[in-house]
Motif scaffolding. Structure first.
Motif, mmCIF file in Angstrom:
data_model
loop_
_atom_site.group_PDB
_atom_site.id
_atom_site.type_symbol
_atom_site.label_atom_id
_atom_site.label_comp_id
_atom_site.label_asym_id
_atom_site.label_seq_id
_atom_site.Cartn_x
_atom_site.Cartn_y
_atom_site.Cartn_z
ATOM 1 N N GLY A 15 0.788 -1.234 0.000
ATOM 2 C CA GLY A 15 0.000 0.000 0.000
ATOM 3 C C GLY A 15 0.806 1.261 0.000
ATOM 4 O O GLY A 15 0.385 2.259 0.599
ATOM 5 N N ARG A 16 1.987 1.278 -0.648
ATOM 6 C CA ARG A 16 2.751 2.519 -0.725
ATOM 7 C C ARG A 16 1.967 3.564 -1.522
ATOM 8 O O ARG A 16 1.360 3.249 -2.560
ATOM 9 C CB ARG A 16 4.115 2.264 -1.373
ATOM 10 C CG ARG A 16 5.098 1.456 -0.514
ATOM 11 C CD ARG A 16 6.474 1.423 -1.181
ATOM 12 N NE ARG A 16 7.472 0.771 -0.340
ATOM 13 C CZ ARG A 16 7.872 -0.490 -0.474
ATOM 14 N NH1 ARG A 16 7.309 -1.253 -1.412
ATOM 15 N NH2 ARG A 16 8.788 -0.996 0.312
ATOM 16 N N GLN A 17 2.028 4.785 -1.035
ATOM 17 C CA GLN A 17 1.266 5.849 -1.694
ATOM 18 C C GLN A 17 2.045 7.161 -1.661
ATOM 19 O O GLN A 17 2.713 7.486 -0.674
ATOM 20 C CB GLN A 17 -0.076 6.066 -0.987
ATOM 21 C CG GLN A 17 -1.042 4.907 -1.092
ATOM 22 C CD GLN A 17 -2.340 5.187 -0.374
ATOM 23 O OE1 GLN A 17 -2.405 6.015 0.542
ATOM 24 N NE2 GLN A 17 -3.413 4.516 -0.798
ATOM 25 N N MET A 18 1.936 7.898 -2.753
ATOM 26 C CA MET A 18 2.389 9.283 -2.798
ATOM 27 C C MET A 18 1.172 10.188 -2.578
ATOM 28 O O MET A 18 0.047 9.786 -2.874
ATOM 29 C CB MET A 18 3.026 9.594 -4.165
ATOM 30 C CG MET A 18 4.293 8.816 -4.450
ATOM 31 S SD MET A 18 4.940 9.133 -6.113
ATOM 32 C CE MET A 18 3.842 8.089 -7.103
ATOM 33 N N ARG A 19 1.415 11.381 -2.072
ATOM 34 C CA ARG A 19 0.299 12.302 -1.849
ATOM 35 C C ARG A 19 0.733 13.722 -2.166
ATOM 36 O O ARG A 19 1.933 14.045 -2.183
ATOM 37 C CB ARG A 19 -0.213 12.211 -0.412
ATOM 38 C CG ARG A 19 0.811 12.532 0.657
ATOM 39 C CD ARG A 19 0.170 12.607 2.032
ATOM 40 N NE ARG A 19 -0.682 13.784 2.134
ATOM 41 C CZ ARG A 19 -1.432 14.072 3.200
ATOM 42 N NH1 ARG A 19 -1.453 13.232 4.239
ATOM 43 N NH2 ARG A 19 -2.164 15.156 3.232
ATOM 44 N N ASP A 20 -0.290 14.567 -2.439
ATOM 45 C CA ASP A 20 -0.003 15.981 -2.646
ATOM 46 C C ASP A 20 -0.351 16.761 -1.386
ATOM 47 O O ASP A 20 -0.758 16.178 -0.360
ATOM 48 C CB ASP A 20 -0.755 16.512 -3.865
ATOM 49 C CG ASP A 20 -2.271 16.487 -3.675
ATOM 50 O OD1 ASP A 20 -2.749 16.096 -2.575
ATOM 51 O OD2 ASP A 20 -3.001 16.843 -4.623
ATOM 52 N N LEU A 21 -0.229 18.088 -1.434
ATOM 53 C CA LEU A 21 -0.475 18.907 -0.246
ATOM 54 C C LEU A 21 -1.934 18.876 0.186
ATOM 55 O O LEU A 21 -2.252 19.091 1.361
ATOM 56 C CB LEU A 21 -0.030 20.353 -0.516
ATOM 57 C CG LEU A 21 1.474 20.562 -0.731
ATOM 58 C CD1 LEU A 21 1.760 22.028 -1.061
ATOM 59 C CD2 LEU A 21 2.254 20.119 0.497
ATOM 60 N N ALA A 22 -2.831 18.591 -0.752
ATOM 61 C CA ALA A 22 -4.265 18.550 -0.414
ATOM 62 C C ALA A 22 -4.692 17.184 0.119
ATOM 63 O O ALA A 22 -5.853 17.008 0.519
ATOM 64 C CB ALA A 22 -5.094 18.908 -1.643
ATOM 65 N N GLY A 23 -3.784 16.212 0.117
ATOM 66 C CA GLY A 23 -4.124 14.897 0.648
ATOM 67 C C GLY A 23 -4.554 13.886 -0.386
ATOM 68 O O GLY A 23 -4.892 12.745 -0.042
ATOM 69 N N HIS A 24 -4.567 14.255 -1.667
ATOM 70 C CA HIS A 24 -4.881 13.290 -2.718
ATOM 71 C C HIS A 24 -3.718 12.291 -2.840
ATOM 72 O O HIS A 24 -2.550 12.646 -2.613
ATOM 73 C CB HIS A 24 -5.117 14.005 -4.050
ATOM 74 C CG HIS A 24 -6.205 15.024 -3.973
ATOM 75 N ND1 HIS A 24 -5.972 16.388 -4.024
ATOM 76 C CD2 HIS A 24 -7.559 14.889 -3.835
ATOM 77 C CE1 HIS A 24 -7.107 17.034 -3.931
ATOM 78 N NE2 HIS A 24 -8.103 16.148 -3.806
ATOM 79 N N ARG A 25 -4.032 11.082 -3.266
ATOM 80 C CA ARG A 25 -3.025 10.022 -3.235
ATOM 81 C C ARG A 25 -2.887 9.311 -4.581
ATOM 82 O O ARG A 25 -3.845 9.206 -5.353
ATOM 83 C CB ARG A 25 -3.363 9.004 -2.154
ATOM 84 C CG ARG A 25 -3.364 9.606 -0.748
ATOM 85 C CD ARG A 25 -3.929 8.651 0.286
ATOM 86 N NE ARG A 25 -4.000 9.287 1.590
ATOM 87 C CZ ARG A 25 -3.108 9.094 2.568
ATOM 88 N NH1 ARG A 25 -2.090 8.278 2.374
ATOM 89 N NH2 ARG A 25 -3.240 9.712 3.728
ATOM 90 N N THR A 83 -7.296 8.547 -11.879
ATOM 91 C CA THR A 83 -6.361 9.675 -11.865
ATOM 92 C C THR A 83 -6.835 10.744 -10.891
ATOM 93 O O THR A 83 -7.959 11.263 -11.025
ATOM 94 C CB THR A 83 -6.230 10.273 -13.276
ATOM 95 O OG1 THR A 83 -5.827 9.243 -14.183
ATOM 96 C CG2 THR A 83 -5.202 11.397 -13.274
ATOM 97 N N PRO A 84 -6.035 11.099 -9.907
ATOM 98 C CA PRO A 84 -6.405 12.164 -8.961
ATOM 99 C C PRO A 84 -6.205 13.529 -9.603
ATOM 100 O O PRO A 84 -5.702 13.642 -10.726
ATOM 101 C CB PRO A 84 -5.430 11.940 -7.801
ATOM 102 C CG PRO A 84 -4.222 11.372 -8.451
ATOM 103 C CD PRO A 84 -4.713 10.521 -9.590
ATOM 104 N N PRO A 85 -6.544 14.600 -8.908
ATOM 105 C CA PRO A 85 -6.350 15.946 -9.448
ATOM 106 C C PRO A 85 -4.878 16.206 -9.759
ATOM 107 O O PRO A 85 -3.980 15.645 -9.123
ATOM 108 C CB PRO A 85 -6.854 16.858 -8.328
ATOM 109 C CG PRO A 85 -7.813 16.011 -7.556
ATOM 110 C CD PRO A 85 -7.255 14.637 -7.599
ATOM 111 N N PRO A 86 -4.580 17.077 -10.723
ATOM 112 C CA PRO A 86 -3.189 17.422 -11.037
ATOM 113 C C PRO A 86 -2.478 17.996 -9.808
ATOM 114 O O PRO A 86 -3.086 18.669 -8.977
ATOM 115 C CB PRO A 86 -3.325 18.467 -12.142
ATOM 116 C CG PRO A 86 -4.668 18.226 -12.741
ATOM 117 C CD PRO A 86 -5.549 17.763 -11.601
ATOM 118 N N GLY A 87 -1.183 17.714 -9.723
ATOM 119 C CA GLY A 87 -0.388 18.218 -8.607
ATOM 120 C C GLY A 87 0.928 17.472 -8.504
ATOM 121 O O GLY A 87 1.233 16.579 -9.305
ATOM 122 N N ALA A 88 1.717 17.845 -7.524
ATOM 123 C CA ALA A 88 2.999 17.184 -7.266
ATOM 124 C C ALA A 88 2.799 16.173 -6.146
ATOM 125 O O ALA A 88 2.409 16.535 -5.028
ATOM 126 C CB ALA A 88 4.059 18.208 -6.884
#
Length: 329
Positions: A257-267, A313-318
């Motif tokens: 369950g490795r996950q990356m996330r953005d500042l808004a919490g999207h993964r 696909t989550p919202p665009p972001g880093a």
């Protein structure tokens, strides 16, 4: 008529002169009384993987008898040879486990520019010479300490962990101490002696690790696998067994369950693998998913194979995550 002196007084005069000469010749032998002793030099622990040198300081104590007297001059010359372990290239050698070696040297100054040597052995260098009226005063009152500065250069990666040493005991091959004392009229007298000491070092098991970032790049829809690779470089002392593990990341509930996330919490989910086919997940020793190897003293590059599988696909972001690399040895 003058009388001829009796011969008896002349015989007495000759006897007294002979007695004075005999007493004078015995004095230099009594004056020659200098002793030498040296402390062991202990270097370590030594980091053979790093570039920084390891240093330590020893001491040679010189003491001479007060019988030398005010009119005596003295010269003390201390020479050091190769040591029992011989040479390692242009430097002295410390012998270690299974024939392993460490290069080192002995110096007269704390900046390690003047090698402590002499005519003994094949190493060269310069002897330490003590002479002069001020030296005589110290030698015959409080004694003198001659420092010996030892230095092991860094980056000797081939050395295996263990104890290293060299002894200075063979006279005059390893050590030679020459004392010359001179007195007016009576001349000079020279004596040669020696002393013993050891140079010791301890190399401990050690590992270093450097990890590159794993960058999946820029993408629009995550409707197909996105692959990327990076490297982890591990350097361990020669013969040192180690395990290399990669953590679960900051957001994961486990290996899968490795996950990356953005500042808004999207993964964004992703995974790390040990093989190019991406069938062998990478984890920790506790997961049974770490790799094992033995150090050689040089850097070993290990490839990390990453994949972002198809997913909504989550919202665009880093998006990012942090994975801890653990080397256990």
């Amino acid at each position: 008529m003058p009388m001829t002196p009796a011969p008896f007084p002349r015989a007495i005069l000759l006897f007294l002169i002979a007695g004075l000469l005999t007493l004078g010749l015995a004095a230099p032998a009594r004056a020659q009384s200098c002793t030498f002793s040296a402390s062991n030099i202990v270097l370590g622990p030594v980091d053979v993987l790093g570039s920084s040198p390891t240093t330590a300081t020893g001491n040679i104590a010189v003491n001479c008898s007060t019988f030398l007297g005010l009119l005596t001059s003295i010269t003390v010359t201390i020479e050091l040879g190769d040591g029992s372990a011989g040479l390692f290239g242009s430097l002295r050698r410390l012998g270690g486990p299974s024939g392993s070696s460490l290069a080192y040297d002995l110096y007269q100054n704390p900046t390690h520019t003047t090698i402590f040597g002499g005519s003994q052995g094949t190493h060269g260098g310069q002897p330490v010479v003590l002479t002069g009226s001020s030296v005589l005063s110290l030698l015959t009152t409080t004694g003198m300490n001659v420092p010996v500065y030892a230095r092991i250069p860094g980056a000797q990666n081939a050395a295996v962990p263990g104890a290293y040493s060299a002894t200075f005991s063979r006279q005059p091959l390893d050590v030679r101490a020459t004392t010359e004392t001179c007195r007016p009229v009576l001349g000079c007298d020279t004596r040669v002696t020696g002393f013993t000491f050891a140079v010791q070092a301890q190399v401990r098991p050690n590992c270093r690790v450097v990890a590159d970032d794993l960058d999946f790049g820029q993408h629009g829809l995550l409707d197909r696998p996105v692959d990327a690779t990076s490297q982890v470089r591990v350097t361990c002392t020669a013969g040192t067994s180690y395990s290399l593990g990669l953590g679960h990341g900051l957001q994961a509930a486990g290996i899968g369950g490795r996950q990356m996330r953005d500042l808004a919490g999207h993964r964004v989910g992703y995974q790390l693998y040990r093989d190019a086919a991406r069938t062998q997940p990478w984890g920790l020793i506790a997961d049974g998913l770490a790799t094992t190897d033995a150090g050689t003293g040089v850097s070993r590059a290990v490839t990390v194979h990453g994949r972002v599988p198809p997913q909504p696909t989550p919202p665009p972001g880093a998006y990012s995550d942090t994975v801890v690399v653990t080397v256990t040895y």
